[in-house]
Design a protein around this motif. Structure first.
Motif, PDB file in Angstrom:
ATOM      1  N   UNK A  44      49.231 -63.756 -80.024  1.00 19.96           N
ATOM      2  CA  UNK A  44      48.287 -62.693 -79.212  1.00 19.96           C
ATOM      3  C   UNK A  44      47.134 -63.483 -78.527  1.00 19.96           C
ATOM      4  N   UNK A  45      46.623 -64.646 -79.074  1.00 22.21           N
ATOM      5  CA  UNK A  45      45.640 -65.463 -78.638  1.00 22.21           C
ATOM      6  C   UNK A  45      45.663 -66.687 -79.106  1.00 22.21           C
ATOM      7  N   UNK A  46      44.957 -67.791 -78.098  1.00 23.60           N
ATOM      8  CA  UNK A  46      45.206 -68.987 -78.584  1.00 23.60           C
ATOM      9  C   UNK A  46      43.833 -69.752 -77.738  1.00 23.60           C
ATOM     10  N   UNK A  47      43.312 -70.712 -78.548  1.00 21.79           N
ATOM     11  CA  UNK A  47      42.282 -71.446 -77.949  1.00 21.79           C
ATOM     12  C   UNK A  47      41.692 -72.709 -78.580  1.00 21.79           C
ATOM     13  N   UNK A  48      41.006 -73.318 -77.975  1.00 17.19           N
ATOM     14  CA  UNK A  48      40.300 -74.596 -78.755  1.00 17.19           C
ATOM     15  C   UNK A  48      38.788 -74.525 -78.148  1.00 17.19           C
ATOM     16  N   UNK A  49      38.027 -75.242 -79.197  1.00 15.51           N
ATOM     17  CA  UNK A  49      36.530 -75.600 -78.654  1.00 15.51           C
ATOM     18  C   UNK A  49      36.403 -77.115 -78.792  1.00 15.51           C
ATOM     19  N   UNK A  50      35.963 -77.665 -77.750  1.00 16.93           N
ATOM     20  CA  UNK A  50      35.786 -79.072 -77.710  1.00 16.93           C
ATOM     21  C   UNK A  50      34.321 -79.202 -77.779  1.00 16.93           C
ATOM     22  N   UNK A  88      43.920 -64.780 -74.029  1.00 17.27           N
ATOM     23  CA  UNK A  88      44.329 -63.464 -74.925  1.00 17.27           C
ATOM     24  C   UNK A  88      45.460 -62.790 -73.908  1.00 17.27           C
ATOM     25  N   UNK A  89      46.337 -63.836 -73.399  1.00 17.68           N
ATOM     26  CA  UNK A  89      47.625 -63.272 -72.695  1.00 17.68           C
ATOM     27  C   UNK A  89      47.422 -62.932 -71.433  1.00 17.68           C
ATOM     28  N   UNK A  90      46.373 -63.162 -70.839  1.00 20.76           N
ATOM     29  CA  UNK A  90      46.022 -62.657 -69.457  1.00 20.76           C
ATOM     30  C   UNK A  90      45.266 -63.893 -68.474  1.00 20.76           C
ATOM     31  N   UNK A  91      45.939 -64.856 -68.896  1.00 25.36           N
ATOM     32  CA  UNK A  91      45.322 -66.270 -68.289  1.00 25.36           C
ATOM     33  C   UNK A  91      44.393 -67.041 -69.333  1.00 25.36           C
ATOM     34  N   UNK A  92      43.648 -67.937 -68.530  1.00 25.26           N
ATOM     35  CA  UNK A  92      42.967 -68.830 -69.404  1.00 25.26           C
ATOM     36  C   UNK A  92      41.473 -68.567 -68.923  1.00 25.26           C
ATOM     37  N   UNK A  93      40.616 -68.579 -69.591  1.00 26.03           N
ATOM     38  CA  UNK A  93      39.122 -68.693 -69.364  1.00 26.03           C
ATOM     39  C   UNK A  93      38.487 -69.778 -69.968  1.00 26.03           C
ATOM     40  N   UNK A  94      37.410 -70.055 -69.310  1.00 29.33           N
ATOM     41  CA  UNK A  94      36.489 -71.337 -69.757  1.00 29.33           C
ATOM     42  C   UNK A  94      35.217 -70.716 -70.177  1.00 29.33           C
ATOM     43  N   UNK A 110      48.641 -73.761 -72.102  1.00 30.15           N
ATOM     44  CA  UNK A 110      49.358 -74.433 -70.971  1.00 30.15           C
ATOM     45  C   UNK A 110      49.987 -73.607 -69.903  1.00 30.15           C
ATOM     46  N   UNK A 111      50.710 -72.728 -70.747  1.00 26.45           N
ATOM     47  CA  UNK A 111      51.609 -71.889 -69.956  1.00 26.45           C
ATOM     48  C   UNK A 111      50.739 -70.787 -69.059  1.00 26.45           C
ATOM     49  N   UNK A 112      49.772 -70.239 -69.948  1.00 27.80           N
ATOM     50  CA  UNK A 112      49.070 -69.341 -69.452  1.00 27.80           C
ATOM     51  C   UNK A 112      48.058 -69.740 -68.382  1.00 27.80           C
ATOM     52  N   UNK A 113      48.105 -71.241 -67.886  1.00 26.54           N
ATOM     53  CA  UNK A 113      47.311 -71.795 -66.834  1.00 26.54           C
ATOM     54  C   UNK A 113      48.357 -72.554 -65.967  1.00 26.54           C
TER      55      UNK A 113
END
Length: 352
Positions: A156-162, A173-179, A288-291
Motif C-alpha cells: 500500500x505504501x513504501x519509502x525510505x529515509x536517507x 502511497x501508490x500515487x507517485x513519489x514525493x520527496x 521506482x515503478x511509481x516514479x
C-alpha cells in the motif's frame, strides 16, 4: 532551514489524502509513526561517537545472517516501539529472525530495514531506513512469517529515509513519489517536491567492481561495454559510483538517474545476491515503478516476485527504466551479443 509559507508537511498531506477512508487513515497513521521514528534515528546518527560506539559489532547475526552493529539494534528498537502506536498487526524487521506480533486488531503489516548501509557508520557516510506497508491477510495468522510472503504489488505504501547532509524521506502511497526533507527545528518532514520522476538519461552506474571476477559473464559483458566508454557500443563515457549503502544509491538515482546493480555471483552465499526481497527490493521496486523507473532481479520485475521465506535474498537491479531493461536483455539473450559491437564481443575488462 527556511521554508516557503505554503510548503505542506507530511502529516497534513497524508490527512488530505486519507480523507475518511479507513484503510488510508491507517496507512497515514503508520507512515506518520515511522516518520517520527526516523526523526529520532536521525538525531541518534547525528550524534555520532557522542552517542557511544554505534559502529561496534555485537558479534551476533541478525535475522538475515549479517553481523549486527550497536546502531542496528538501537534503530530496530526505536522502530519497534514506535509501531506499537500504529494499527500494525505485525512487524517484520531485518534485525529479527521472525515477524513480531504487535496489535492483534491492527489492519496492516510493516516490513523494515531499520538501518541500511550500517557498514558505513564509522566513516560518516550516508545510511538509511527502508519500509514497506501492506494489508494483513484476511485469513491465517497475521503475525506469522507467511503473512509477509506476498508479491510486492500488494504494498500500500513504501519509502525510505536517507540520513545524509540533510535527512530526506522518499515516499509513495501508490500515487507517485514525493520527496520530503526533515525540518530539524520542528522535527517535521516538509514536502519539497511532488511527483518525483527518475531521470531517463544519466551516464552513471553503481556496482561493486571488486567482485568482477565472481560475476556471470553476461554481467561482465554489460559492465565491459560501459567501461569501453565512447569507443564501445554505448558510444558514451560513464562514471562508476559505489557507496555500499543501497538507500544512498537509490537517492542519487532519483536525483540524477542511472542504474544500480547488485547481481548474484559465484561466491558462497552470494548466488542470489545479498539484498532482501521483503525489506529492500520490494519497497525500492514500488518507489521506482511509481516514479517511472524499474527494479528487477535481472529477469522479472521485483514487484511480481513471491517470497518463499522472510529473509529471502534476490539479485537487484534498479534505476532508469530503459537502462534496467537493457541489462535484462543482456541477461536473457545470452551474453548480451545482441547489444554489443563485434569489436568488444570477446574483450575482457583489462584487455588492451
Amino acid at each position: 532551514m527556511r521554508e516557503a509559507a505554503n510548503t505542506p508537511d507530511l502529516a497534513s498531506r497524508l490527512e488530505t489524502w486519507a480523507g475518511t477512508d479507513p484503510v488510508r487513515l491507517d496507512v497515514a497513521s503508520t507512515v506518520n509513526v515511522l516518520a517520527r521514528a526516523c526523526g529520532e534515528i536521525a538525531l541518534l546518527i547525528a550524534a555520532g561517537p557522542l552517542a557511544g560506539a554505534m559502529g561496534a559489532s555485537l558479534g551476533a547475526d541478525n535475522g538475515g545472517g549479517d553481523v549486527q552493529k550497536e546502531l542496528d539494534v538501537r534503530c530496530d528498537t526505536i522502530i519497534r516501539e514506535a509501531c506499537k502506536a500504529a494499527p500494525v498487526a505485525a512487524l517484520a524487521s531485518e534485525e529479527a529472525d521472525v515477524a513480531i506480533p504487535l496489535d492483534p486488531e491492527g489492519r496492516l503489516l510493516v516490513a523494515v530495514d531499520p538501518l541500511d548501509g550500517s557498514s558505513n557508520i564509522d566513516t560518516d557516510v550516508s545510511v538509511g531506513t527502508v519500509f514497506s506497508i501492506r494489508l494483513r491477510p484476511e485469513t491465517g495468522d497475521p503475525t506469522a512469517d507467511a503473512a509477509f510472503l506476498r508479491p510486492g504489488r500488494e504494498q500500500l505504501a513504501a519509502g525510505y529515509v536517507v540520513y545524509g547532509p540533510h535527512v530526506a524521506l522518499m515516499l509513495t502511497i501508490g500515487e507517485g513519489v514525493d520527496l520530503y526533507v526533515l525540518d530539524p527545528a520542528r522535527r517535521r518532514f516538509m514536502l519539497v517536491k511532488a511527483g518525483v520522476r527518475v531521470p531517463e538519461e544519466a551516464r552513471e552506474f553503481a556496482i561493486n567492481m571488486s567482485n568482477y571476477r565472481h560475476w556471470d559473464d553476461r554481467v561482465r559483458a554489460y559492465v565491459d561495454d560501459l567501461i569501453a566508454g565512447r569507443d564501445g557500443p554505448r558510444s558514451n563515457d560513464y562514471n562508476m559510483r559505489w557507496i555500499a549503502s543501497m538507500v544512498a544509491e537509490a537517492h542519487r538515482i532519483f536525483m540524477r538517474g542511472g542504474i544500480y546493480l547488485y547481481p548474484g555471483d559465484d561466491r558462497k552465499g552470494y548466488a542470489a545476491g545479498r539484498l532482501r526481497l521483503v525489506y529492500e527490493a520490494a519497497p525500492i521496486g514500488m518507489l521506482m515503478e511509481q516514479s517511472g523507473g524499474r527494479a528487477s532481479d535481472g529477469e522479472t520485475n521485483v514487484l511480481d516476485l513471491v517470497p518463499e521465506k522472510l529473509h529471502q535474498r534476490v539479485p537487484l537491479i534498479f534505476g532508469s527504466r530503459l537502462k534496467v531493461e537493457r541489462v535484462e536483455r543482456y541477461l536473457t539473450s545470452g551474453w548480451g551479443h545482441s547489444e554489443r559491437s563485434p569489436l568488444f564481443s570477446n574483450r575482457g575488462l583489462l584487455s588492451a
